[in-house]
Write a protein that holds these residues in place. Structure first.
Motif, PDB file in Angstrom:
ATOM      1  N   ILE A 337       0.833  -1.205   0.000  1.00 21.33           N
ATOM      2  CA  ILE A 337       0.000   0.000   0.000  1.00 21.33           C
ATOM      3  C   ILE A 337       0.870   1.258   0.000  1.00 21.33           C
ATOM      4  N   VAL A 338       1.891   1.281   0.864  1.00 26.83           N
ATOM      5  CA  VAL A 338       2.752   2.469   0.948  1.00 26.83           C
ATOM      6  C   VAL A 338       3.542   2.664  -0.344  1.00 26.83           C
ATOM      7  N   ARG A 339       3.902   1.580  -1.010  1.00 30.82           N
ATOM      8  CA  ARG A 339       4.611   1.710  -2.284  1.00 30.82           C
ATOM      9  C   ARG A 339       3.751   2.482  -3.290  1.00 30.82           C
ATOM     10  N   GLN A 340       2.447   2.218  -3.275  1.00 26.89           N
ATOM     11  CA  GLN A 340       1.550   2.961  -4.171  1.00 26.89           C
ATOM     12  C   GLN A 340       1.386   4.415  -3.714  1.00 26.89           C
ATOM     13  N   ILE A 341       1.351   4.634  -2.405  1.00 26.71           N
ATOM     14  CA  ILE A 341       1.301   6.011  -1.896  1.00 26.71           C
ATOM     15  C   ILE A 341       2.529   6.780  -2.379  1.00 26.71           C
ATOM     16  N   LEU A 342       3.664   6.115  -2.385  1.00 23.84           N
ATOM     17  CA  LEU A 342       4.920   6.771  -2.748  1.00 23.84           C
ATOM     18  C   LEU A 342       5.049   7.015  -4.249  1.00 23.84           C
ATOM     19  N   THR A 343       4.716   6.012  -5.045  1.00 24.86           N
ATOM     20  CA  THR A 343       5.033   6.098  -6.481  1.00 24.86           C
ATOM     21  C   THR A 343       3.833   5.826  -7.387  1.00 24.86           C
ATOM     22  N   GLY A 344       2.634   5.677  -6.826  1.00 28.51           N
ATOM     23  CA  GLY A 344       1.478   5.275  -7.614  1.00 28.51           C
ATOM     24  C   GLY A 344       1.059   6.294  -8.664  1.00 28.51           C
ATOM     25  N   SER A 345       0.420   5.786  -9.704  1.00 28.74           N
ATOM     26  CA  SER A 345      -0.115   6.615 -10.787  1.00 28.74           C
ATOM     27  C   SER A 345      -1.316   7.410 -10.276  1.00 28.74           C
ATOM     28  N   PRO A 346      -1.835   8.350 -11.100  1.00 29.16           N
ATOM     29  CA  PRO A 346      -3.025   9.117 -10.695  1.00 29.16           C
ATOM     30  C   PRO A 346      -4.245   8.246 -10.385  1.00 29.16           C
ATOM     31  N   ASP A 347      -4.268   6.995 -10.846  1.00 35.32           N
ATOM     32  CA  ASP A 347      -5.360   6.092 -10.475  1.00 35.32           C
ATOM     33  C   ASP A 347      -5.315   5.746  -8.990  1.00 35.32           C
ATOM     34  N   TYR A 348      -4.144   5.871  -8.392  1.00 29.64           N
ATOM     35  CA  TYR A 348      -3.967   5.552  -6.975  1.00 29.64           C
ATOM     36  C   TYR A 348      -3.825   6.812  -6.108  1.00 29.64           C
ATOM     37  N   MET A 349      -3.130   7.806  -6.637  1.00 31.22           N
ATOM     38  CA  MET A 349      -2.824   9.015  -5.866  1.00 31.22           C
ATOM     39  C   MET A 349      -3.177  10.248  -6.689  1.00 31.22           C
ATOM     40  N   SER A 350      -4.123  11.033  -6.196  1.00 36.57           N
ATOM     41  CA  SER A 350      -4.593  12.188  -6.963  1.00 36.57           C
ATOM     42  C   SER A 350      -4.581  13.451  -6.090  1.00 36.57           C
ATOM     43  N   PRO A 351      -3.985  14.563  -6.545  1.00 35.38           N
ATOM     44  CA  PRO A 351      -3.431  14.789  -7.885  1.00 35.38           C
ATOM     45  C   PRO A 351      -1.971  14.367  -8.056  1.00 35.38           C
ATOM     46  N   MET A 352      -1.309  13.854  -7.018  1.00 40.86           N
ATOM     47  CA  MET A 352       0.093  13.452  -7.160  1.00 40.86           C
ATOM     48  C   MET A 352       0.440  12.455  -6.066  1.00 40.86           C
ATOM     49  N   ASN A 353       1.538  11.713  -6.287  1.00 38.02           N
ATOM     50  CA  ASN A 353       1.976  10.754  -5.275  1.00 38.02           C
ATOM     51  C   ASN A 353       2.987  11.407  -4.327  1.00 38.02           C
ATOM     52  N   LEU A 354       3.365  10.652  -3.308  1.00 38.00           N
ATOM     53  CA  LEU A 354       4.213  11.210  -2.256  1.00 38.00           C
ATOM     54  C   LEU A 354       5.603  11.578  -2.766  1.00 38.00           C
ATOM     55  N   SER A 355       6.182  10.779  -3.664  1.00 39.47           N
ATOM     56  CA  SER A 355       7.508  11.122  -4.167  1.00 39.47           C
ATOM     57  C   SER A 355       7.481  12.448  -4.929  1.00 39.47           C
ATOM     58  N   THR A 356       6.374  12.722  -5.641  1.00 38.07           N
ATOM     59  CA  THR A 356       6.237  13.992  -6.340  1.00 38.07           C
ATOM     60  C   THR A 356       6.105  15.138  -5.344  1.00 38.07           C
ATOM     61  N   ILE A 357       5.340  14.923  -4.289  1.00 38.79           N
ATOM     62  CA  ILE A 357       5.208  15.936  -3.235  1.00 38.79           C
ATOM     63  C   ILE A 357       6.578  16.267  -2.663  1.00 38.79           C
ATOM     64  N   LEU A 358       7.354  15.257  -2.330  1.00 40.98           N
ATOM     65  CA  LEU A 358       8.665  15.486  -1.724  1.00 40.98           C
ATOM     66  C   LEU A 358       9.593  16.224  -2.676  1.00 40.98           C
ATOM     67  N   ALA A 359       9.517  15.877  -3.969  1.00 40.57           N
ATOM     68  CA  ALA A 359      10.352  16.540  -4.965  1.00 40.57           C
ATOM     69  C   ALA A 359       9.948  18.010  -5.124  1.00 40.57           C
ATOM     70  N   LEU A 360       8.645  18.276  -5.171  1.00 34.23           N
ATOM     71  CA  LEU A 360       8.164  19.651  -5.296  1.00 34.23           C
ATOM     72  C   LEU A 360       8.560  20.479  -4.070  1.00 34.23           C
ATOM     73  N   ASP A 361       8.347  19.901  -2.896  1.00 35.46           N
ATOM     74  CA  ASP A 361       8.619  20.643  -1.665  1.00 35.46           C
ATOM     75  C   ASP A 361      10.113  20.871  -1.474  1.00 35.46           C
ATOM     76  N   ALA A 362      10.957  20.020  -2.041  1.00 33.53           N
ATOM     77  CA  ALA A 362      12.405  20.177  -1.929  1.00 33.53           C
ATOM     78  C   ALA A 362      12.886  21.412  -2.701  1.00 33.53           C
ATOM     79  N   ARG A 363      12.097  21.853  -3.693  1.00 32.02           N
ATOM     80  CA  ARG A 363      12.501  22.985  -4.519  1.00 32.02           C
ATOM     81  C   ARG A 363      12.036  24.322  -3.946  1.00 32.02           C
ATOM     82  N   THR A 364      11.207  24.273  -2.919  1.00 33.16           N
ATOM     83  CA  THR A 364      10.653  25.518  -2.384  1.00 33.16           C
ATOM     84  C   THR A 364      11.275  25.883  -1.048  1.00 33.16           C
TER      85      THR A 364
END
Length: 364
Positions: A337-364
């Motif tokens: 389940i956590v693997r999908q939270i981290l890297t899942g497609s928009p079918d699993y995580m909307s509008p983005m997954n956790l790895s995308t959140i971490l990447a976005l927040d790292a730039r701000t």
């Protein structure tokens, strides 16, 4: 020294293009919700909704029951691993003080729901309104340690997980035939009502400073061993409970989209727990499980009757069972389940997954 979020993600899932954070401190993590994410708050309460006795915790690092409704780690623990942080302590733990407050806190309590009358049979549990009051209290405690500005910054930058809704069906609307709520509401009206109440809870989290909130929908309620034992004659998932969960999850996503639009930011992230579970429930062998119907620990049909206790049937290998007890996944299923939270497609995580959140927040 803790590794940065992104370094950890690179090592764990091979996301080599995300860059790195300048800070080496893992962000704080706060958890709200029910038994799926409770890490032991109910140990400190006079309630029957407890997991502080063997064989709970049989695969936990200490081999002891901690109050987690799992054979080992639960979903918040595994997310903390990915964040490079120690697990968040239960808010009621006497160990949660001083610098440990900087890690965050787990406010979850087994048995609770969106509604305050959910789980009344468990007596003394921390209802969601009280969890939010504790969150305010936590911020006051932290402020006395590091000051109000640092406290606000820590809370604004923290990751939040909230898991609610399942108990509002299985421990309220469908708990007994002709329950108070089922007499008061048709199912569609009930779903609309609890989603509207959930919106108030999420708005309160925002008001209290939360800016990145993972919101899980309900899992496939009709497929858990407890409901198979009570409702299924042939091992098939209960159609009515599945319909209820499907209805709830669809409206939850719409509500989250509406909230984010109102706020002008992707504060709330919908995690499709229903689909995450159904992947291994529908095809357990594809995920290395021998069964997704029979609980590892329990008794009666599908090991789905009553509590998991020292007197229960207990499977020797928890890695090949999708469900640990009548309602809760094994640690291995939690990791899927956590693997999908981290890297899942928009079918699993909307509008983005956790790895995308971490990447976005790292730039701000």
């Amino acid at each position: 020294m803790m590794a940065s979020f992104i370094t950890l993600i690179i090592s764990l899932v091979g996301l080599v293009t995300l860059g790195t954070l300048t800070s080496t401190e893992a962000r704080a993590f706060f958890v709200f919700g029910d038994s799926l994410v409770d890490s032991g708050n109910n140990n400190f309460l006079a309630t029957t909704a407890r997991a502080d006795s063997p064989p709970y915790g049989i695969d936990y690092p200490t081999r002891r029951a901690t109050g987690r409704f799992s054979n080992g780690l639960n979903i918040p623990d595994i997310i903390s691993e990915y964040l490079g942080a120690e697990p968040t302590l239960p808010y009621l733990s006497p160990e949660l003080h001083g610098e440990r407050l900087l890690v965050g806190a787990n406010f979850a309590s087994a048995g609770i729901g969106i509604l305050n009358d959910t789980g009344i049979q468990f007596l003394n549990i921390i209802r969601i309104t009280k969890q939010l009051q504790y969150f305010q209290q936590y911020q006051q405690r932290l402020s006395s340690l590091v000051g109000p500005e640092q406290t606000q910054q820590l809370v604004n930058q923290a990751l939040v997980l909230i898991t609610l809704g399942g108990n509002d069906f299985v421990n309220n609307y469908y708990l007994i035939p002709y329950s108070v709520r089922s007499r008061e509401f048709s199912l569609p009206d009930y779903v609309r009502y609890i989603v509207s109440e959930y919106k108030k809870i999420l708005a309160k989290l925002y008001e209290l400073g939360s800016r990145r909130v993972l919101v899980t929908g309900t899992g496939p309620l009709g497929c858990v061993p407890a409901e198979l034992a009570m409702r299924s004659r042939d091992g098939q998932c209960d159609v009515e409970l599945q319909r209820a969960g499907d209805m709830f999850n669809g409206q939850l996503v719409q509500m989250i989209n509406d909230l984010n639009s109102q706020l002008g930011s992707d504060v709330f992230i919908a995690a499709n727990a229903f689909r995450m579970h159904m992947d291994f429930i529908s095809n357990p062998r594809a995920y290395g499980f021998i069964t997704s119907k029979i609980a590892c620990c329990g008794q009666g049909p599908y090991n789905g009757i009553g509590l998991c206790t020292i007197a229960s049937n207990l499977c020797p290998d928890r890695n090949i069972f999708a469900f640990w007890d009548a309602f809760h996944p094994t640690e291995r299923a939690n990791r899927i389940i956590v693997r999908q939270i981290l890297t899942g497609s928009p079918d699993y995580m909307s509008p983005m997954n956790l790895s995308t959140i971490l990447a976005l927040d790292a730039r701000t």
